[in-house]
Motif scaffolding. Structure first.
Motif, PDB file in Angstrom:
ATOM      1  N   ALA A  73       0.813  -1.221   0.000  1.00 48.30           N
ATOM      2  CA  ALA A  73       0.000   0.000   0.000  1.00 48.30           C
ATOM      3  C   ALA A  73       0.848   1.273   0.000  1.00 48.30           C
ATOM      4  O   ALA A  73       0.410   2.301  -0.529  1.00 48.30           O
ATOM      5  CB  ALA A  73      -0.944   0.002   1.201  1.00 48.30           C
ATOM      6  N   VAL A  74       2.062   1.224   0.573  1.00 50.89           N
ATOM      7  CA  VAL A  74       2.904   2.431   0.594  1.00 50.89           C
ATOM      8  C   VAL A  74       3.797   2.539  -0.642  1.00 50.89           C
ATOM      9  O   VAL A  74       4.535   3.515  -0.796  1.00 50.89           O
ATOM     10  CB  VAL A  74       3.748   2.549   1.888  1.00 50.89           C
ATOM     11  N   ARG A  75       3.741   1.546  -1.509  1.00 50.61           N
ATOM     12  CA  ARG A  75       4.446   1.560  -2.803  1.00 50.61           C
ATOM     13  C   ARG A  75       5.923   1.948  -2.668  1.00 50.61           C
ATOM     14  O   ARG A  75       6.358   2.969  -3.213  1.00 50.61           O
ATOM     15  CB  ARG A  75       3.746   2.504  -3.773  1.00 50.61           C
ATOM     16  N   PRO A  76       6.708   1.135  -1.972  1.00 49.83           N
ATOM     17  CA  PRO A  76       8.128   1.463  -1.808  1.00 49.83           C
ATOM     18  C   PRO A  76       8.890   1.343  -3.125  1.00 49.83           C
ATOM     19  O   PRO A  76       8.630   0.436  -3.916  1.00 49.83           O
ATOM     20  CB  PRO A  76       8.608   0.413  -0.802  1.00 49.83           C
ATOM     21  N   MET A  77       9.814   2.276  -3.339  1.00 52.73           N
ATOM     22  CA  MET A  77      10.610   2.271  -4.567  1.00 52.73           C
ATOM     23  C   MET A  77      12.100   2.299  -4.223  1.00 52.73           C
ATOM     24  O   MET A  77      12.502   2.954  -3.262  1.00 52.73           O
ATOM     25  CB  MET A  77      10.263   3.488  -5.435  1.00 52.73           C
ATOM     26  N   PRO A  78      12.922   1.587  -4.998  1.00 57.34           N
ATOM     27  CA  PRO A  78      14.358   1.577  -4.746  1.00 57.34           C
ATOM     28  C   PRO A  78      14.915   3.003  -4.675  1.00 57.34           C
ATOM     29  O   PRO A  78      14.495   3.879  -5.429  1.00 57.34           O
ATOM     30  CB  PRO A  78      14.932   0.832  -5.955  1.00 57.34           C
ATOM     31  N   GLY A  79      15.834   3.204  -3.739  1.00 53.92           N
ATOM     32  CA  GLY A  79      16.461   4.511  -3.578  1.00 53.92           C
ATOM     33  C   GLY A  79      15.752   5.435  -2.602  1.00 53.92           C
ATOM     34  O   GLY A  79      16.308   6.453  -2.195  1.00 53.92           O
ATOM     35  N   GLU A  80      14.526   5.089  -2.222  1.00 54.75           N
ATOM     36  CA  GLU A  80      13.807   5.938  -1.275  1.00 54.75           C
ATOM     37  C   GLU A  80      14.345   5.749   0.140  1.00 54.75           C
ATOM     38  O   GLU A  80      14.949   4.727   0.462  1.00 54.75           O
ATOM     39  CB  GLU A  80      12.302   5.628  -1.302  1.00 54.75           C
ATOM     40  N   ARG A  81      14.088   6.752   0.996  1.00 53.41           N
ATOM     41  CA  ARG A  81      14.462   6.681   2.406  1.00 53.41           C
ATOM     42  C   ARG A  81      13.250   6.211   3.199  1.00 53.41           C
ATOM     43  O   ARG A  81      12.149   6.733   3.042  1.00 53.41           O
ATOM     44  CB  ARG A  81      14.874   8.059   2.912  1.00 53.41           C
ATOM     45  N   ALA A  82      13.475   5.225   4.062  1.00 50.93           N
ATOM     46  CA  ALA A  82      12.375   4.656   4.838  1.00 50.93           C
ATOM     47  C   ALA A  82      12.697   4.664   6.321  1.00 50.93           C
ATOM     48  O   ALA A  82      13.863   4.531   6.716  1.00 50.93           O
ATOM     49  CB  ALA A  82      12.091   3.233   4.383  1.00 50.93           C
ATOM     50  N   LEU A  83      11.668   4.796   7.127  1.00 47.17           N
ATOM     51  CA  LEU A  83      11.752   4.670   8.582  1.00 47.17           C
ATOM     52  C   LEU A  83      10.828   3.525   8.973  1.00 47.17           C
ATOM     53  O   LEU A  83       9.638   3.547   8.647  1.00 47.17           O
ATOM     54  CB  LEU A  83      11.313   5.968   9.270  1.00 47.17           C
ATOM     55  N   ALA A  84      11.385   2.529   9.644  1.00 45.75           N
ATOM     56  CA  ALA A  84      10.607   1.381  10.116  1.00 45.75           C
ATOM     57  C   ALA A  84      10.519   1.485  11.633  1.00 45.75           C
ATOM     58  O   ALA A  84      11.537   1.412  12.322  1.00 45.75           O
ATOM     59  CB  ALA A  84      11.277   0.081   9.690  1.00 45.75           C
ATOM     60  N   ILE A  85       9.294   1.677  12.146  1.00 43.30           N
ATOM     61  CA  ILE A  85       9.078   1.886  13.580  1.00 43.30           C
ATOM     62  C   ILE A  85       8.555   0.585  14.178  1.00 43.30           C
ATOM     63  O   ILE A  85       7.493   0.104  13.791  1.00 43.30           O
ATOM     64  CB  ILE A  85       8.080   3.041  13.815  1.00 43.30           C
ATOM     65  N   ALA A 156      -5.873  -0.568   8.600  1.00 42.00           N
ATOM     66  CA  ALA A 156      -4.586  -0.190   8.040  1.00 42.00           C
ATOM     67  C   ALA A 156      -4.812   1.062   7.219  1.00 42.00           C
ATOM     68  O   ALA A 156      -5.718   1.121   6.384  1.00 42.00           O
ATOM     69  CB  ALA A 156      -4.036  -1.308   7.173  1.00 42.00           C
ATOM     70  N   CYS A 157      -4.019   2.075   7.488  1.00 45.34           N
ATOM     71  CA  CYS A 157      -4.183   3.374   6.847  1.00 45.34           C
ATOM     72  C   CYS A 157      -2.901   3.780   6.146  1.00 45.34           C
ATOM     73  O   CYS A 157      -1.799   3.468   6.610  1.00 45.34           O
ATOM     74  CB  CYS A 157      -4.529   4.441   7.881  1.00 45.34           C
ATOM     75  N   VAL A 158      -3.068   4.502   5.052  1.00 38.39           N
ATOM     76  CA  VAL A 158      -1.936   5.114   4.378  1.00 38.39           C
ATOM     77  C   VAL A 158      -2.162   6.619   4.402  1.00 38.39           C
ATOM     78  O   VAL A 158      -3.206   7.104   3.958  1.00 38.39           O
ATOM     79  CB  VAL A 158      -1.788   4.612   2.927  1.00 38.39           C
ATOM     80  N   TYR A 159      -1.194   7.316   4.960  1.00 39.29           N
ATOM     81  CA  TYR A 159      -1.178   8.777   4.942  1.00 39.29           C
ATOM     82  C   TYR A 159      -0.199   9.204   3.857  1.00 39.29           C
ATOM     83  O   TYR A 159       0.876   8.623   3.727  1.00 39.29           O
ATOM     84  CB  TYR A 159      -0.691   9.327   6.280  1.00 39.29           C
ATOM     85  N   VAL A 160      -0.567  10.236   3.098  1.00 36.80           N
ATOM     86  CA  VAL A 160       0.307  10.751   2.053  1.00 36.80           C
ATOM     87  C   VAL A 160       0.456  12.251   2.259  1.00 36.80           C
ATOM     88  O   VAL A 160      -0.541  12.970   2.383  1.00 36.80           O
ATOM     89  CB  VAL A 160      -0.266  10.471   0.639  1.00 36.80           C
ATOM     90  N   ARG A 161       1.722  12.707   2.311  1.00 33.39           N
ATOM     91  CA  ARG A 161       1.985  14.138   2.471  1.00 33.39           C
ATOM     92  C   ARG A 161       2.009  14.804   1.099  1.00 33.39           C
ATOM     93  O   ARG A 161       2.681  14.334   0.186  1.00 33.39           O
ATOM     94  CB  ARG A 161       3.316  14.388   3.167  1.00 33.39           C
ATOM     95  N   ALA A 162       1.259  15.875   0.983  1.00 34.87           N
ATOM     96  CA  ALA A 162       1.259  16.707  -0.218  1.00 34.87           C
ATOM     97  C   ALA A 162       1.844  18.066   0.161  1.00 34.87           C
ATOM     98  O   ALA A 162       2.123  18.329   1.333  1.00 34.87           O
ATOM     99  CB  ALA A 162      -0.167  16.864  -0.755  1.00 34.87           C
ATOM    100  N   GLU A 163       2.017  18.920  -0.822  1.00 32.52           N
ATOM    101  CA  GLU A 163       2.541  20.269  -0.550  1.00 32.52           C
ATOM    102  C   GLU A 163       1.657  21.014   0.450  1.00 32.52           C
ATOM    103  O   GLU A 163       2.152  21.776   1.266  1.00 32.52           O
ATOM    104  CB  GLU A 163       2.601  21.078  -1.860  1.00 32.52           C
ATOM    105  N   ASP A 164       0.350  20.770   0.375  1.00 33.38           N
ATOM    106  CA  ASP A 164      -0.588  21.553   1.174  1.00 33.38           C
ATOM    107  C   ASP A 164      -1.223  20.785   2.334  1.00 33.38           C
ATOM    108  O   ASP A 164      -2.222  21.219   2.892  1.00 33.38           O
ATOM    109  CB  ASP A 164      -1.686  22.110   0.265  1.00 33.38           C
ATOM    110  N   GLY A 165      -0.666  19.637   2.707  1.00 35.23           N
ATOM    111  CA  GLY A 165      -1.242  18.906   3.842  1.00 35.23           C
ATOM    112  C   GLY A 165      -1.048  17.413   3.706  1.00 35.23           C
ATOM    113  O   GLY A 165      -0.251  16.939   2.897  1.00 35.23           O
ATOM    114  N   VAL A 166      -1.816  16.674   4.519  1.00 38.05           N
ATOM    115  CA  VAL A 166      -1.686  15.219   4.561  1.00 38.05           C
ATOM    116  C   VAL A 166      -3.059  14.591   4.336  1.00 38.05           C
ATOM    117  O   VAL A 166      -4.042  14.997   4.960  1.00 38.05           O
ATOM    118  CB  VAL A 166      -1.124  14.758   5.931  1.00 38.05           C
ATOM    119  N   GLY A 167      -3.114  13.611   3.436  1.00 40.15           N
ATOM    120  CA  GLY A 167      -4.348  12.870   3.188  1.00 40.15           C
ATOM    121  C   GLY A 167      -4.269  11.496   3.834  1.00 40.15           C
ATOM    122  O   GLY A 167      -3.180  10.989   4.107  1.00 40.15           O
ATOM    123  N   ARG A 168      -5.417  10.893   4.079  1.00 42.98           N
ATOM    124  CA  ARG A 168      -5.471   9.579   4.730  1.00 42.98           C
ATOM    125  C   ARG A 168      -6.500   8.717   4.021  1.00 42.98           C
ATOM    126  O   ARG A 168      -7.577   9.184   3.654  1.00 42.98           O
ATOM    127  CB  ARG A 168      -5.887   9.770   6.194  1.00 42.98           C
TER     128      ARG A 168
END
Length: 191
Positions: A73-85, A156-168
């Motif tokens: 659901a978070v669509r990870p792509m090679p080269g991206e920075r990830a934080l695993a909590i 299970a939720c996916v939050y996405v940050r945009a220039e003007d805020g965060v969607g869920r």
């Protein structure tokens, strides 16, 4: 000693693929990674079962199905920075996919350290609501995958940050235990 390679294959074929996880990169990573390495030796026999497996007091790996669906659901792509909590297995899967991963599994999990902006953040434990500090740690177009639970069934939720805020958006139901210190806070409201 059980044949763990066969157990990994069975996990992918019977738990992950039937759950609409279609990202073959995830299938390959989960077939390769020895999930039993992320739990105490006394629980290694549970590593491929369709259950959450406690790896430290109050911390558990998500069910294979749930971690696969959350990562897809978070669509990870090679080269991206990830934080695993509180997510050692998810961290290993993301590294296998070519992401640069920081694992946060000690101290105050609600406050990521540093000023890094992450493309992907995932957590293998449930929380009442995603902490604001996790959302603040997202880069623009960054995605947070987390299970929010305040009752018998979590989402299970996916939050996405945009220039003007965060969607869920909610992506699937799951029932992992809520991590200590992350239960939903209920207040009093006048009706």
């Amino acid at each position: 000693m059980a044949d763990t390679a066969a157990a990994r294959l069975n996990m992918v074929e019977s738990q992950v693929r039937p759950a609409d996880v279609t990202d073959v990169r995830l299938h390959d990573a989960m077939r390769e990674l020895a999930r039993e390495q992320f739990v105490p030796p006394t629980r290694a026999y549970l590593a491929y079962a369709d259950i959450e497996v406690e790896y430290a007091p109050g911390r558990a790996l998500l069910k294979p199905r749930d971690v696969a669906k959350l990562l897809q659901a978070v669509r990870p792509m090679p080269g991206e920075r990830a934080l695993a909590i509180a997510a050692p297995y998810a961290a290993a899967v993301l590294e296998h996919l070519g992401l640069s991963v920081t694992l946060l599994d000690a101290g105050d999990l609600s406050q990521p350290q540093g000023d890094a902006a992450y493309d992907v953040i995932v957590c293998e434990g449930a929380v009442g609501r995603a902490p604001a500090a996790w959302l603040a740690a997202l880069a623009v177009r960054g995605r947070l995958g987390v299970i929010e639970r305040d009752g018998p069934v979590g989402k299970a939720c996916v939050y996405v940050r945009a220039e003007d805020g965060v969607g869920r958006r909610e992506v699937f139901d799951a029932t992992p235990p809520v991590m200590a210190g992350f239960a939903a806070e209920h207040g009093f409201a006048f009706e």
